[in-house]
Design an enzyme around this catalytic site. Structure first.
Site, short mmCIF file in Angstrom:
data_model
loop_
_atom_site.label_atom_id
_atom_site.label_comp_id
_atom_site.label_asym_id
_atom_site.label_seq_id
_atom_site.Cartn_x
_atom_site.Cartn_y
_atom_site.Cartn_z
N CYS A 26 0.55 -1.65 -0.04
CA CYS A 26 0.00 -0.44 0.19
C CYS A 26 0.48 1.72 -0.26
CB CYS A 26 -1.07 0.03 1.10
SG CYS A 26 -1.85 -1.39 0.93
N HIS A 30 -3.02 7.04 3.16
CA HIS A 30 -3.53 5.87 2.08
C HIS A 30 -5.13 5.46 2.60
CE1 HIS A 30 -3.87 1.59 1.09
NE2 HIS A 30 -3.70 1.47 2.05
N ASN A 70 -9.74 -0.10 0.30
CA ASN A 70 -8.84 0.00 0.00
C ASN A 70 -8.26 -0.91 -0.97
OD1 ASN A 70 -5.87 -0.67 0.81
ND2 ASN A 70 -6.00 -1.16 2.52
O1 UT7 Z 1 -3.16 -1.45 3.63
C1 UT7 Z 1 -3.01 -2.03 4.36
C2 UT7 Z 1 -2.98 -1.88 5.92
N1 UT7 Z 1 -3.99 -2.16 6.08
C3 UT7 Z 1 -5.04 -1.26 6.87
O2 UT7 Z 1 -4.40 -0.65 7.96
C4 UT7 Z 1 -6.21 -2.23 7.78
C5 UT7 Z 1 -5.92 -2.07 9.46
N2 UT7 Z 1 -6.86 -2.37 10.13
C6 UT7 Z 1 -8.45 -2.71 9.85
O3 UT7 Z 1 -9.15 -1.67 9.51
C7 UT7 Z 1 -9.06 -2.86 11.35
O4 UT7 Z 1 -8.27 -3.87 11.99
C8 UT7 Z 1 -10.12 -4.37 10.56
C9 UT7 Z 1 -11.39 -3.42 10.01
C10 UT7 Z 1 -9.25 -4.48 9.97
C11 UT7 Z 1 -10.73 -5.00 11.49
O5 UT7 Z 1 -11.71 -4.04 12.71
P1 UT7 Z 1 -10.97 -3.99 14.42
O6 UT7 Z 1 -12.20 -3.25 15.28
O7 UT7 Z 1 -9.50 -4.03 14.23
O8 UT7 Z 1 -11.93 -5.42 14.48
P2 UT7 Z 1 -11.21 -7.22 14.86
O9 UT7 Z 1 -10.40 -7.30 13.78
O10 UT7 Z 1 -10.98 -6.46 16.55
O11 UT7 Z 1 -12.36 -7.76 15.20
C12 UT7 Z 1 -13.58 -6.77 15.70
C13 UT7 Z 1 -14.46 -8.54 16.44
C14 UT7 Z 1 -14.53 -9.90 15.68
O12 UT7 Z 1 -14.80 -10.48 16.23
P3 UT7 Z 1 -14.76 -11.17 18.28
O13 UT7 Z 1 -13.59 -11.76 17.98
O14 UT7 Z 1 -15.06 -9.97 19.16
O15 UT7 Z 1 -16.04 -11.62 18.52
C15 UT7 Z 1 -14.19 -10.25 14.50
O16 UT7 Z 1 -14.06 -11.47 14.52
O17 UT7 Z 1 -15.00 -8.01 14.36
C16 UT7 Z 1 -15.52 -9.67 13.60
N3 UT7 Z 1 -14.85 -9.39 12.06
C17 UT7 Z 1 -16.50 -9.12 11.74
N4 UT7 Z 1 -17.69 -8.77 11.98
C18 UT7 Z 1 -18.61 -8.61 11.27
C19 UT7 Z 1 -14.03 -8.91 11.58
N5 UT7 Z 1 -14.63 -8.93 10.86
C20 UT7 Z 1 -16.08 -8.63 10.28
C21 UT7 Z 1 -16.59 -9.18 9.53
N6 UT7 Z 1 -18.24 -8.46 9.58
N7 UT7 Z 1 -16.86 -8.49 8.26
#
Ligand code: UT7
Length: 345
Positions: free
Chosen positions: A132, A272, A302
């Site tokens: 990215c 980004h 993204n």
């Molecule tokens: O381009 C390169 C750089 N990339 C990035 O910068 C991406 C960086 N990361 C992020 O943007 C975020 O970490 C995400 C959007 C990927 C995830 O958001 P988060 O607030 O960090 O969520 P999390 O990974 O802590 O997950 C929270 C919960 C989990 O459930 P449990 O384990 O708490 O029960 C996930 O399983 O959300 C769940 N979850 C979803 N739920 C519904 C993860 N993806 C989804 C989804 N829909 N699509």
């Protein structure tokens, strides 16, 4: 003519041996495919909701390339638009750099395919891979060729068909990404500071946070690697998020410091487009006003190496960037890699 910002900024490039030969962006263009995939569409594919995607990321929809549309096709269209915008014929291009993690093939370089398609017969061509952060790495590499007088005209393209490496059964990643391409023409333009500085960095010790395990020399494609789903993008979201905020803030602040600028001096900040919460956190740490920050991830998600340059093109077309404005570009991605640049438009 005196540059509009003369006397206000310290030009870090002035310390270089290339004093007198600056590098400007003289044309910008972008292309996104027609097919739209909305959050409502994704609700039918995996266990997710529009509400979760919107509140956790800010993304509402993304574009997907057609089955017979590849990274080189999108890169070619973006390049044609940038050249037209610059008023430069393809025959004048000396070098093409395609920044991508989704090349048409492992080799030859997608840049060579673009070279043939646009008819840039004189141009050398290669790909650059910094995920990215790729477009900003490419911008810095391209400007080195211009300021060193090795090239007069360089095309830097960020292009991705991320839909080809997304696991459409993994809700953690499939809601985040989209396809598209953007391109800039780099040339020396008299009486303009152009690209003032670029700060780049990497931390390979965290390579596992965001990677595609299969398809390289470590794990060539086999029936087993396909069955184990190793040819898809994998991400530790939380780890990536944390590092993105810290690295983008530090790189942006370092770029400002190098130029003797304050955040208020920037007309536009183009981050980004990975996650609205990352963008807001970086803006807050920098002390930027919300109206300084350009955001379009609600429509595209993204698009990795294409994200900053698509947003740059849209910001210019929307009249958010005008001649003489100071523009900050800042990115973070797999590697881990990060970069920030300041451009006088
Ligand atoms: O381009 C390169 C750089 N990339 C990035 O910068 C991406 C960086 N990361 C992020 O943007 C975020 O970490 C995400 C959007 C990927 C995830 O958001 P988060 O607030 O960090 O969520 P999390 O990974 O802590 O997950 C929270 C919960 C989990 O459930 P449990 O384990 O708490 O029960 C996930 O399983 O959300 C769940 N979850 C979803 N739920 C519904 C993860 N993806 C989804 C989804 N829909 N699509």
């Amino acid at each position: 003519m005196t540059p509009p910002t003369a006397g206000r900024i310290r030009h870090p490039r002035a310390q270089h041996q290339f004093l007198g030969r600056t590098c400007s962006i003289t044309g910008v263009g972008s292309y996104v495919p027609a097919r739209v995939l909305t959050n409502a569409d994704l609700e039918k594919m995996v266990e997710t909701t529009d509400q979760w995607i919107t509140t956790r990321t800010g993304i509402k929809e993304r574009r997907l390339a057609a089955d017979n549309e590849f990274t080189s096709d999108m890169a070619t269209e973006a390049a044609r638009r940038a050249l037209q915008n610059a008023g430069v014929p393809a025959e004048a291009v000396d070098l093409i750099i395609v920044c991508t993690i989704t090349p048409d093939m492992p080799f030859p370089a997608t840049a060579c395919l673009v070279q043939a398609r646009i008819g840039a017969r004189r141009a050398a061509a290669f790909d650059l891979e910094a995920a990215c952060s790729g477009f900003l790495y490419g911008l810095e590499v391209g400007q080195q060729f211009v300021t060193s007088r090795t090239c007069d005209t360089v095309l830097v393209i960020g292009a991705e068909k991320l839909s080809s490496i997304i696991d459409w059964t993994d809700r953690n990643t499939c809601v985040l990404f989209g396809d598209g391409a953007g391109a800039v023409v780099l040339q020396h333009r008299p009486h303009s500071h152009g690209l003032l500085t670029t700060v780049m960095g990497a931390d390979g010790s965290r390579a596992d946070a965001l990677c595609m395990p299969g398809g390289g020399s470590r794990c060539p494609a086999t029936a087993q690697s396909v069955a184990a789903r190793l040819h898809y993008l994998r991400m530790d979201g939380r780890e990536t998020f944390k590092n993105a905020v810290t690295a983008m803030h530090k790189a942006a602040q370092a770029a400002l410091d190098r130029c003797g600028l304050r955040v208020e001096d920037l007309s536009c900040i183009i981050p980004h487009q990975a996650n609205r919460r990352i963008i807001d956190a970086v803006a807050e740490r920098l002390g930027a006003r919300p109206d300084q920050v350009f955001v379009n991830l609600d429509r595209y998600g993204n698009t990795s190496a294409a994200s900053v340059v698509i947003a740059l093109d849209e910001a210019v077309q929307a009249g958010r960037i005008r001649k003489g404005d100071l523009v900050m570009l800042v990115a973070f991605g797999a590697g881990l890699t990060w970069a920030a640049a300041i451009v006088e438009w």
